[in-house]
Motif scaffolding. Structure first.
Motif, mmCIF file in Angstrom:
data_model
loop_
_atom_site.group_PDB
_atom_site.id
_atom_site.type_symbol
_atom_site.label_atom_id
_atom_site.label_comp_id
_atom_site.label_asym_id
_atom_site.label_seq_id
_atom_site.Cartn_x
_atom_site.Cartn_y
_atom_site.Cartn_z
ATOM 1 N N TYR A 47 -5.327 36.077 -0.319
ATOM 2 C CA TYR A 47 -4.590 37.325 -0.102
ATOM 3 C C TYR A 47 -3.805 37.288 1.213
ATOM 4 O O TYR A 47 -3.895 38.196 2.044
ATOM 5 N N ASN A 48 -3.016 36.250 1.390
ATOM 6 C CA ASN A 48 -2.183 36.107 2.582
ATOM 7 C C ASN A 48 -0.713 36.174 2.198
ATOM 8 O O ASN A 48 -0.313 35.664 1.160
ATOM 9 N N ALA A 49 0.079 36.787 3.064
ATOM 10 C CA ALA A 49 1.518 36.933 2.826
ATOM 11 C C ALA A 49 2.286 35.992 3.740
ATOM 12 O O ALA A 49 2.074 35.985 4.955
ATOM 13 N N PHE A 50 3.168 35.203 3.151
ATOM 14 C CA PHE A 50 4.045 34.299 3.897
ATOM 15 C C PHE A 50 5.470 34.702 3.566
ATOM 16 O O PHE A 50 5.851 34.757 2.394
ATOM 17 N N ARG A 102 -4.431 33.691 -4.349
ATOM 18 C CA ARG A 102 -3.558 34.867 -4.270
ATOM 19 C C ARG A 102 -2.724 34.739 -3.004
ATOM 20 O O ARG A 102 -3.166 35.063 -1.907
ATOM 21 N N ARG A 103 -1.522 34.225 -3.163
ATOM 22 C CA ARG A 103 -0.579 34.053 -2.059
ATOM 23 C C ARG A 103 0.586 34.993 -2.315
ATOM 24 O O ARG A 103 1.204 34.966 -3.371
ATOM 25 N N ILE A 104 0.895 35.840 -1.344
ATOM 26 C CA ILE A 104 1.902 36.881 -1.517
ATOM 27 C C ILE A 104 3.195 36.427 -0.852
ATOM 28 O O ILE A 104 3.193 36.036 0.311
ATOM 29 N N ALA A 105 4.294 36.487 -1.592
ATOM 30 C CA ALA A 105 5.586 36.031 -1.071
ATOM 31 C C ALA A 105 6.573 37.193 -0.964
ATOM 32 O O ALA A 105 7.772 36.991 -1.042
ATOM 33 N N ASP A 106 6.072 38.400 -0.759
ATOM 34 C CA ASP A 106 6.931 39.578 -0.648
ATOM 35 C C ASP A 106 7.247 39.879 0.815
ATOM 36 O O ASP A 106 6.432 39.617 1.700
ATOM 37 N N PRO A 108 5.505 52.675 4.682
ATOM 38 C CA PRO A 108 4.725 53.273 3.582
ATOM 39 C C PRO A 108 5.079 52.741 2.188
ATOM 40 O O PRO A 108 4.294 52.898 1.261
ATOM 41 N N ALA A 109 6.234 52.082 2.033
ATOM 42 C CA ALA A 109 6.613 51.506 0.736
ATOM 43 C C ALA A 109 6.345 49.994 0.669
ATOM 44 O O ALA A 109 6.748 49.334 -0.278
ATOM 45 N N SER A 110 5.648 49.437 1.655
ATOM 46 C CA SER A 110 5.389 47.998 1.689
ATOM 47 C C SER A 110 4.584 47.548 0.467
ATOM 48 O O SER A 110 3.621 48.211 0.058
ATOM 49 N N PRO A 111 4.951 46.391 -0.118
ATOM 50 C CA PRO A 111 4.170 45.864 -1.245
ATOM 51 C C PRO A 111 2.791 45.350 -0.817
ATOM 52 O O PRO A 111 1.977 44.995 -1.664
ATOM 53 N N LEU A 112 2.518 45.345 0.491
ATOM 54 C CA LEU A 112 1.240 44.841 0.982
ATOM 55 C C LEU A 112 0.175 45.934 1.101
ATOM 56 O O LEU A 112 -0.976 45.649 1.427
ATOM 57 N N LEU A 113 0.557 47.182 0.806
ATOM 58 C CA LEU A 113 -0.423 48.268 0.822
ATOM 59 C C LEU A 113 -1.403 48.080 -0.334
ATOM 60 O O LEU A 113 -0.999 47.799 -1.462
ATOM 61 N N ASP A 114 -2.676 48.224 -0.035
ATOM 62 C CA ASP A 114 -3.752 48.086 -1.029
ATOM 63 C C ASP A 114 -3.718 46.737 -1.738
ATOM 64 O O ASP A 114 -4.215 46.604 -2.851
ATOM 65 N N HIS A 153 -8.105 49.811 -1.714
ATOM 66 C CA HIS A 153 -8.267 48.444 -1.205
ATOM 67 C C HIS A 153 -7.688 48.388 0.204
ATOM 68 O O HIS A 153 -6.899 49.238 0.602
ATOM 69 N N THR A 154 -8.040 47.342 0.923
ATOM 70 C CA THR A 154 -7.460 47.163 2.245
ATOM 71 C C THR A 154 -6.010 46.709 2.117
ATOM 72 O O THR A 154 -5.609 46.131 1.107
ATOM 73 N N ASP A 155 -5.224 46.978 3.146
ATOM 74 C CA ASP A 155 -3.847 46.491 3.195
ATOM 75 C C ASP A 155 -3.847 45.074 3.747
ATOM 76 O O ASP A 155 -4.762 44.671 4.468
ATOM 77 N N VAL A 156 -2.831 44.298 3.443
ATOM 78 C CA VAL A 156 -2.680 42.967 4.017
ATOM 79 C C VAL A 156 -2.035 43.133 5.400
ATOM 80 O O VAL A 156 -1.096 43.909 5.568
ATOM 81 N N GLY A 157 -2.546 42.408 6.388
ATOM 82 C CA GLY A 157 -2.015 42.485 7.740
ATOM 83 C C GLY A 157 -2.921 43.279 8.662
ATOM 84 O O GLY A 157 -3.975 43.767 8.274
ATOM 85 N N ALA A 158 -2.503 43.424 9.902
ATOM 86 C CA ALA A 158 -3.314 44.071 10.933
ATOM 87 C C ALA A 158 -3.254 45.586 10.890
ATOM 88 O O ALA A 158 -4.000 46.253 11.594
ATOM 89 N N ASP A 159 -2.357 46.150 10.077
ATOM 90 C CA ASP A 159 -2.179 47.595 10.013
ATOM 91 C C ASP A 159 -2.677 48.136 8.682
ATOM 92 O O ASP A 159 -2.261 47.672 7.624
ATOM 93 N N GLU A 160 -3.571 49.091 8.737
ATOM 94 C CA GLU A 160 -4.019 49.813 7.546
ATOM 95 C C GLU A 160 -3.239 51.121 7.541
ATOM 96 O O GLU A 160 -3.390 51.945 8.446
#
Length: 156
Positions: A62-65, A85-89, A105-111, A135-142
């Motif tokens: 669940y990492n975004a690059f 699960r590798r996120i490319a968004d 708030p519209a980030s695809p990494l929410l939840d 679910h948790t968000d991806v990244g340091a910000d929830e």
């Protein structure tokens, strides 16, 4: 003697805000028999997202690059990132040029974070409870929704 647990990084957000040339490496993994577990992290706008030394390993999910020249550089040769699960968004940070790496708030990494991990007692970069939502968000910000109440203007 029990083997040492792999260092774990959860909810990392690394992005360069426009330096030229691109910064070299966001996450260098070096050292003999080093294994890094990387979860729910964002790595964006680097020349090398992750750089592995000859004996290093990386695990996680669940990492975004986003917008890296190379997501992985491996000194032993070309390898694919081992994430199911590798996120490319585009993470859609609020204002990265102003060093504001909160998620829009519209980030695809929410939840979109790893639902299999325990987040009991964890907080994000602002001290907000993790997870906020299903679910948790991806990244340091929830991203926690903010409630604004508009009050009628007093008549004069």
């Amino acid at each position: 003697m029990a083997a040492a647990a792999a260092p774990t990084t959860r909810s990392l957000s690394r992005q360069d805000a426009g330096a030229e040339p691109l910064p070299f490496t966001a996450v260098p993994v070096t050292g003999a028999t080093t294994t890094l577990a990387l979860h729910n992290s964002i790595i964006a706008d680097y020349k090398h997202g992750v750089r592995l030394s000859s004996d290093a390993q990386i695990t996680g999910n669940y990492n975004a690059f986003w917008a890296n020249e190379y997501d992985l550089v491996d000194e032993r040769g070309k390898r694919a990132l081992p994430f199911a699960r590798r996120i490319a968004d585009d993470p859609e940070f609020v204002a990265p040029a102003a060093d504001d790496f909160h998620l829009h708030p519209a980030s695809p990494l929410l939840d979109a974070g790893d639902p299999s991990l325990s987040y009991a007692g964890q907080r994000d970069m602002d001290g907000d409870t993790v997870p906020y939502g299903p679910h948790t968000d991806v990244g340091a910000d929830e991203v926690a929704p903010r409630l604004f109440v508009l009050l009628p203007q007093a008549s004069r």
